[in-house]
Design a protein around this motif. Structure first.
Motif, PDB file in Angstrom:
ATOM      1  N   ARG A 208       0.827  -1.215   0.000  1.00  0.00           N
ATOM      2  CA  ARG A 208       0.000   0.000   0.000  1.00  0.00           C
ATOM      3  C   ARG A 208       0.861   1.265   0.000  1.00  0.00           C
ATOM      4  O   ARG A 208       0.535   2.256  -0.666  1.00  0.00           O
ATOM      5  N   ILE A 209       1.938   1.226   0.751  1.00  0.00           N
ATOM      6  CA  ILE A 209       2.841   2.383   0.786  1.00  0.00           C
ATOM      7  C   ILE A 209       3.424   2.624  -0.598  1.00  0.00           C
ATOM      8  O   ILE A 209       3.497   3.770  -1.081  1.00  0.00           O
ATOM      9  N   ILE A 210       3.836   1.544  -1.266  1.00  0.00           N
ATOM     10  CA  ILE A 210       4.394   1.667  -2.616  1.00  0.00           C
ATOM     11  C   ILE A 210       3.329   2.153  -3.588  1.00  0.00           C
ATOM     12  O   ILE A 210       3.596   3.002  -4.445  1.00  0.00           O
ATOM     13  N   ALA A 211       2.099   1.625  -3.454  1.00  0.00           N
ATOM     14  CA  ALA A 211       1.018   1.974  -4.374  1.00  0.00           C
ATOM     15  C   ALA A 211       0.626   3.446  -4.290  1.00  0.00           C
ATOM     16  O   ALA A 211       0.022   3.978  -5.224  1.00  0.00           O
ATOM     17  N   ALA A 212       0.971   4.100  -3.194  1.00  0.00           N
ATOM     18  CA  ALA A 212       0.640   5.517  -3.031  1.00  0.00           C
ATOM     19  C   ALA A 212       1.639   6.426  -3.750  1.00  0.00           C
ATOM     20  O   ALA A 212       1.460   7.641  -3.782  1.00  0.00           O
ATOM     21  N   LYS A 213       2.672   5.836  -4.318  1.00  0.00           N
ATOM     22  CA  LYS A 213       3.710   6.623  -4.979  1.00  0.00           C
ATOM     23  C   LYS A 213       3.533   6.586  -6.496  1.00  0.00           C
ATOM     24  O   LYS A 213       2.708   5.850  -7.026  1.00  0.00           O
ATOM     25  N   SER A 214       4.314   7.373  -7.182  1.00  0.00           N
ATOM     26  CA  SER A 214       4.264   7.408  -8.642  1.00  0.00           C
ATOM     27  C   SER A 214       4.767   6.084  -9.207  1.00  0.00           C
ATOM     28  O   SER A 214       5.884   5.658  -8.929  1.00  0.00           O
ATOM     29  N   LYS A 215       3.945   5.429 -10.026  1.00  0.00           N
ATOM     30  CA  LYS A 215       4.349   4.156 -10.629  1.00  0.00           C
ATOM     31  C   LYS A 215       5.567   4.331 -11.522  1.00  0.00           C
ATOM     32  O   LYS A 215       6.470   3.485 -11.538  1.00  0.00           O
ATOM     33  N   VAL A 218       8.744   4.726  -9.376  1.00  0.00           N
ATOM     34  CA  VAL A 218       9.143   3.451  -8.789  1.00  0.00           C
ATOM     35  C   VAL A 218       9.787   2.549  -9.839  1.00  0.00           C
ATOM     36  O   VAL A 218      10.809   1.903  -9.580  1.00  0.00           O
ATOM     37  N   ALA A 219       9.216   2.526 -11.043  1.00  0.00           N
ATOM     38  CA  ALA A 219       9.771   1.701 -12.120  1.00  0.00           C
ATOM     39  C   ALA A 219      11.177   2.169 -12.500  1.00  0.00           C
ATOM     40  O   ALA A 219      12.089   1.352 -12.703  1.00  0.00           O
ATOM     41  N   ILE A 220      11.364   3.478 -12.582  1.00  0.00           N
ATOM     42  CA  ILE A 220      12.683   4.030 -12.884  1.00  0.00           C
ATOM     43  C   ILE A 220      13.680   3.619 -11.803  1.00  0.00           C
ATOM     44  O   ILE A 220      14.794   3.179 -12.085  1.00  0.00           O
TER      45      ILE A 220
END
Length: 271
Positions: A208-215, A218-220
């Motif tokens: 959930r913490i990761i999902a709240a960030k820019s996809k 995160v991919a970069i």
């Protein structure tokens, strides 16, 4: 090219637990979630599918039953020894397929979080080490015991040696003994250890913490992390500096910085 045609869906269950979070569940508990060719095939396909799904931000990799994964399906492999080549062709294809699946996890633009209840051995331990993050039950344990049966855990060694100190990796590989969850935490094989039954909730909390960030950010970052780790210090800084510049030019970096300055929540465009 890796064959990703349909495989038995029941071997790896896939669902969207909540918006932005995908879950894959190894579903072969009667065989201790052994990584048969069909399981490897199905898991590879699902990782690539969720990785390409624009609605998914993070993936949790769990397992049914009391064992996370016992590694390669030794019964399946032994049955091939009766073939004309003694099984060599099948063994080669299986190791290649498993390595490709592990690389797909690393290449997946979405962070993959292992949720480990029970034992993870050999290629099962490799699977945990390959995931970007890992949460383990306090009763979980980990081992690369191939040396005990005359089959050194050479492919699990690749992921293991990139996650734990060399002496600890060699201890696991040469002695073939199990490592407790507490030791796995202290050596860096897992990120968190929680009470039995709480693993999936902890993993979902991280997702959930990761999902709240820019996809896109995160991919970069995930791609850059694994790329720079293989470079020399000078090359790593040169590469990471270029990544930072490219990242700075994205819409989400501009929005995120403005939101921080203006003391508001960012509205990500994921680009």
């Amino acid at each position: 090219m890796q064959d990703l045609s349909p495989a038995p869906a029941s071997l790896v269950l896939a669902d969207i637990v909540e918006p932005g979070i995908g879950r894959l569940t190894l579903n072969r508990p009667e065989a201790r979630n052994a990584l048969s060719r069909a399981v490897i095939h199905a898991l590879h396909a699902e990782i690539e599918r969720l990785g390409a799904d624009s609605t998914v931000a993070a993936i949790v990799l769990a397992a049914s039953g009391k064992v996370y994964s016992s590694g390669h399906d030794l019964k399946e492999m032994t049955a091939r020894r009766s073939e004309a080549d003694g099984g060599e062709g099948f063994f080669r294809e299986t190791m290649g397929a498993c390595s490709a699946m592990m690389r797909a996890i690393v290449a997946c633009p979405k962070p993959v979080i292992a949720a480990v209840e029970g034992r993870a051995t050999a290629a099962g331990c490799q699977l945990v080490a390959t995931c970007d993050l890992a949460v383990a039950s306090e009763t979980a344990d980990f081992a690369t015991p191939g040396v005990n049966i005359g089959l050194f855990c050479s492919t699990p060694m690749v992921a293991l040696s990139r996650n734990v100190p060399r002496k600890r990796a060699m201890e696991m590989l040469l002695l073939g003994e199990a490592m407790s969850a507490a030791d796995a935490l202290s050596y860096g094989l897992v990120n968190r250890v929680v009470a039995s039954g709480e693993v999936i909730n902890e993993a979902l909390g991280m997702a959930r913490i990761i999902a709240a960030k820019s996809k896109s950010t995160v991919a970069i970052g995930k791609a850059a992390f694994y790329r720079q780790a293989e470079l020399s210090l000078d090359d790593a800084y040169a590469y990471a500096s270029e990544v930072m510049v490219r990242n700075m030019m994205t819409a989400d970096a501009g929005e995120g910085i403005c939101a921080f300055v203006e003391k508001r929540h960012p509205e990500w465009k994921d680009k």
